[in-house]
Design a protein around this motif. Sequence first.
Motif, mmCIF file in Angstrom:
data_model
loop_
_atom_site.group_PDB
_atom_site.id
_atom_site.type_symbol
_atom_site.label_atom_id
_atom_site.label_comp_id
_atom_site.label_asym_id
_atom_site.label_seq_id
_atom_site.Cartn_x
_atom_site.Cartn_y
_atom_site.Cartn_z
ATOM 1 N N LEU A 180 0.849 -1.185 0.000
ATOM 2 C CA LEU A 180 0.000 0.000 0.000
ATOM 3 C C LEU A 180 0.888 1.240 0.000
ATOM 4 C CD1 LEU A 180 -2.675 -1.081 2.621
ATOM 5 C CD2 LEU A 180 -3.077 -0.722 0.185
ATOM 6 N N SER A 181 0.324 2.371 -0.361
ATOM 7 C CA SER A 181 1.087 3.618 -0.432
ATOM 8 C C SER A 181 1.609 4.027 0.947
ATOM 9 C CB SER A 181 0.194 4.728 -0.991
ATOM 10 O OG SER A 181 0.848 5.971 -0.939
ATOM 11 N N VAL A 182 2.755 4.703 0.944
ATOM 12 C CA VAL A 182 3.291 5.249 2.200
ATOM 13 C C VAL A 182 2.493 6.484 2.617
ATOM 14 C CG1 VAL A 182 5.627 4.380 1.829
ATOM 15 C CG2 VAL A 182 5.001 6.619 0.920
ATOM 16 N N SER A 183 1.744 7.054 1.686
ATOM 17 C CA SER A 183 0.890 8.206 1.987
ATOM 18 C C SER A 183 -0.382 7.725 2.678
ATOM 19 C CB SER A 183 0.531 8.945 0.690
ATOM 20 O OG SER A 183 -0.605 9.767 0.866
ATOM 21 N N LYS A 184 -0.648 8.252 3.860
ATOM 22 C CA LYS A 184 -1.837 7.828 4.605
ATOM 23 C C LYS A 184 -3.114 8.084 3.814
ATOM 24 C CE LYS A 184 -4.331 8.463 8.964
ATOM 25 N NZ LYS A 184 -4.314 7.055 9.394
ATOM 26 N N LYS A 185 -3.186 9.255 3.158
ATOM 27 C CA LYS A 185 -4.384 9.602 2.391
ATOM 28 C C LYS A 185 -4.618 8.598 1.267
ATOM 29 C CE LYS A 185 -6.495 13.297 -0.329
ATOM 30 N NZ LYS A 185 -6.339 14.678 -0.872
ATOM 31 N N GLN A 186 -3.570 8.288 0.509
ATOM 32 C CA GLN A 186 -3.703 7.330 -0.594
ATOM 33 C C GLN A 186 -3.985 5.925 -0.075
ATOM 34 O OE1 GLN A 186 -0.389 7.571 -3.334
ATOM 35 N NE2 GLN A 186 -0.461 9.798 -3.386
ATOM 36 N N ARG A 187 -3.399 5.599 1.058
ATOM 37 C CA ARG A 187 -3.620 4.278 1.655
ATOM 38 C C ARG A 187 -5.078 4.119 2.075
ATOM 39 N NH1 ARG A 187 0.571 4.484 4.913
ATOM 40 N NH2 ARG A 187 -0.522 5.061 6.831
ATOM 41 N N ILE A 188 -5.612 5.142 2.746
ATOM 42 C CA ILE A 188 -7.018 5.120 3.179
ATOM 43 C C ILE A 188 -7.945 5.038 1.971
ATOM 44 C CG2 ILE A 188 -8.853 6.504 4.219
ATOM 45 C CD1 ILE A 188 -7.150 5.313 6.349
ATOM 46 N N LEU A 206 2.220 -1.337 11.659
ATOM 47 C CA LEU A 206 1.281 -0.853 12.672
ATOM 48 C C LEU A 206 0.362 0.220 12.089
ATOM 49 C CD1 LEU A 206 0.486 -1.326 15.587
ATOM 50 C CD2 LEU A 206 2.114 0.445 16.272
ATOM 51 N N TYR A 207 0.928 1.141 11.303
ATOM 52 C CA TYR A 207 0.111 2.172 10.662
ATOM 53 C C TYR A 207 -0.906 1.535 9.716
ATOM 54 C CZ TYR A 207 3.988 5.106 12.252
ATOM 55 O OH TYR A 207 4.944 5.729 13.015
ATOM 56 N N THR A 208 -0.450 0.524 8.979
ATOM 57 C CA THR A 208 -1.324 -0.152 8.020
ATOM 58 C C THR A 208 -2.470 -0.861 8.733
ATOM 59 O OG1 THR A 208 0.460 -0.442 6.415
ATOM 60 C CG2 THR A 208 -1.412 -1.947 6.245
ATOM 61 N N LEU A 209 -2.154 -1.580 9.800
ATOM 62 C CA LEU A 209 -3.179 -2.309 10.541
ATOM 63 C C LEU A 209 -4.218 -1.356 11.139
ATOM 64 C CD1 LEU A 209 -0.970 -4.961 12.393
ATOM 65 C CD2 LEU A 209 -2.576 -5.396 10.525
ATOM 66 N N LYS A 210 -3.766 -0.224 11.651
ATOM 67 C CA LYS A 210 -4.696 0.747 12.243
ATOM 68 C C LYS A 210 -5.616 1.332 11.181
ATOM 69 C CE LYS A 210 -2.005 2.055 16.314
ATOM 70 N NZ LYS A 210 -1.267 3.146 17.014
ATOM 71 N N ASP A 211 -5.057 1.628 10.007
ATOM 72 C CA ASP A 211 -5.888 2.147 8.914
ATOM 73 C C ASP A 211 -6.889 1.097 8.444
ATOM 74 O OD1 ASP A 211 -4.608 4.567 9.006
ATOM 75 O OD2 ASP A 211 -3.241 4.137 7.347
ATOM 76 N N MET A 212 -6.453 -0.153 8.362
ATOM 77 C CA MET A 212 -7.348 -1.232 7.945
ATOM 78 C C MET A 212 -8.474 -1.428 8.953
ATOM 79 S SD MET A 212 -4.746 -4.101 6.413
ATOM 80 C CE MET A 212 -4.112 -3.975 4.735
ATOM 81 N N TYR A 213 -8.132 -1.365 10.239
ATOM 82 C CA TYR A 213 -9.139 -1.511 11.297
ATOM 83 C C TYR A 213 -10.176 -0.392 11.199
ATOM 84 C CZ TYR A 213 -10.947 -2.175 16.078
ATOM 85 O OH TYR A 213 -11.754 -2.401 17.175
ATOM 86 N N GLU A 214 -9.697 0.815 10.928
ATOM 87 C CA GLU A 214 -10.581 1.974 10.817
ATOM 88 C C GLU A 214 -11.518 1.858 9.619
ATOM 89 O OE1 GLU A 214 -10.170 6.655 9.498
ATOM 90 O OE2 GLU A 214 -8.484 5.708 10.528
ATOM 91 N N VAL A 215 -11.005 1.414 8.484
ATOM 92 C CA VAL A 215 -11.789 1.394 7.246
ATOM 93 C C VAL A 215 -12.577 0.101 7.071
ATOM 94 C CG1 VAL A 215 -11.670 1.504 4.721
ATOM 95 C CG2 VAL A 215 -10.175 2.956 6.098
ATOM 96 N N LYS A 238 -7.634 -5.930 15.618
ATOM 97 C CA LYS A 238 -7.592 -5.358 16.961
ATOM 98 C C LYS A 238 -6.528 -6.040 17.821
ATOM 99 C CE LYS A 238 -10.556 -4.230 20.904
ATOM 100 N NZ LYS A 238 -11.916 -4.363 21.487
ATOM 101 N N GLU A 239 -6.511 -7.360 17.806
ATOM 102 C CA GLU A 239 -5.538 -8.105 18.606
ATOM 103 C C GLU A 239 -4.114 -7.855 18.112
ATOM 104 O OE1 GLU A 239 -6.754 -12.136 18.317
ATOM 105 O OE2 GLU A 239 -8.388 -11.936 19.767
ATOM 106 N N ALA A 240 -3.939 -7.828 16.790
ATOM 107 C CA ALA A 240 -2.606 -7.636 16.218
ATOM 108 C C ALA A 240 -2.046 -6.268 16.599
ATOM 109 C CB ALA A 240 -2.666 -7.786 14.707
ATOM 110 N N ILE A 241 -2.884 -5.242 16.568
ATOM 111 C CA ILE A 241 -2.442 -3.893 16.933
ATOM 112 C C ILE A 241 -1.951 -3.867 18.373
ATOM 113 C CG2 ILE A 241 -3.253 -1.529 17.367
ATOM 114 C CD1 ILE A 241 -5.145 -1.963 14.910
ATOM 115 N N GLU A 242 -2.709 -4.496 19.267
ATOM 116 C CA GLU A 242 -2.323 -4.537 20.680
ATOM 117 C C GLU A 242 -0.996 -5.268 20.878
ATOM 118 O OE1 GLU A 242 -5.645 -6.382 22.543
ATOM 119 O OE2 GLU A 242 -6.946 -4.613 22.396
ATOM 120 N N ILE A 243 -0.835 -6.405 20.203
ATOM 121 C CA ILE A 243 0.382 -7.215 20.349
ATOM 122 C C ILE A 243 1.604 -6.453 19.841
ATOM 123 C CG2 ILE A 243 1.572 -9.288 19.518
ATOM 124 C CD1 ILE A 243 -1.207 -10.662 19.483
#
Length: 284
Positions: free
Chosen positions: A140-148, A171-180, A205-210
Amino acid sequence: MQNNERGVLYVVGTPIGNLKDITLRAIETLQNADIILAEDTRQTLKLLNHLNISKSMISYHRHNEADKVQMVVSLLDEGKNIALVSDAGMPIISDPGQGLVRYLVENEYKIEVIPGVTALITAIVRSGMDSTRFTFEGFLSVSKKQRINRLKELKNEIRTMIFYEAPHKILYTLKDMYEVLGDRNICICRELTKIHEEYKNTTFKEAIEIIEQNGIKGEIVLIVEGMSEIELEEKRREELEKIDPVELVKKYIEEGLDKKDAIKKVAKEMGVNKNEIYKQCIEL
């Protein structure tokens, strides 16, 4: 090796971790090639040393690919046989080489693929997740906007999705995926075929915490569950309930359909009897 007037480009799959995964055909091709195009000559040198092969190498990576195509073509025109390798796995799959191969295909050069290990296939086979149908998304893109934005496009995807990711970005990718995408079943596959190979079946959710607590190392293949067809159908019904059928009929009439065909189309899309739509449109 075939000796034609022009040389041959051999696209060679190499191990993704365990050097024993090299094929006999790949070894033979590297031994007989005149030149090796390597994504990182230092990485490829380790493999060649392991195989006791000494060859002339040319650096060929994403940042210099456009400048090197014509040079490679000139070498092929001289009758040189060239092997293209990436740092690990199959070249071109999220790695350099696609521009070169496209050019050679368009200009009718000889190309042979020497199959090898591919991380995405290794990961989904071992993950235990649905491999009947899947889609490969790569990095996925390194740009958060493009990734979302890309994740929003994938929100209704029912096939299993496969992504590549680096440990410092996961971690950034997992959080964005969880959100979307909401919480879903996933498998984090890392260090494939290496000593510390690991497959972790979990959820966003579990992966982000770990990972927040323990961190993570190694290159990662992320397998993500697609939306279930039942959930997709429920979502579709919810969206249709928000639609005013009369306004939709008007829209289709404005686009050129006659009233009868517009009503039929709306009825089909909403999954209701066309007479129900007709009653609502009686004064239209």
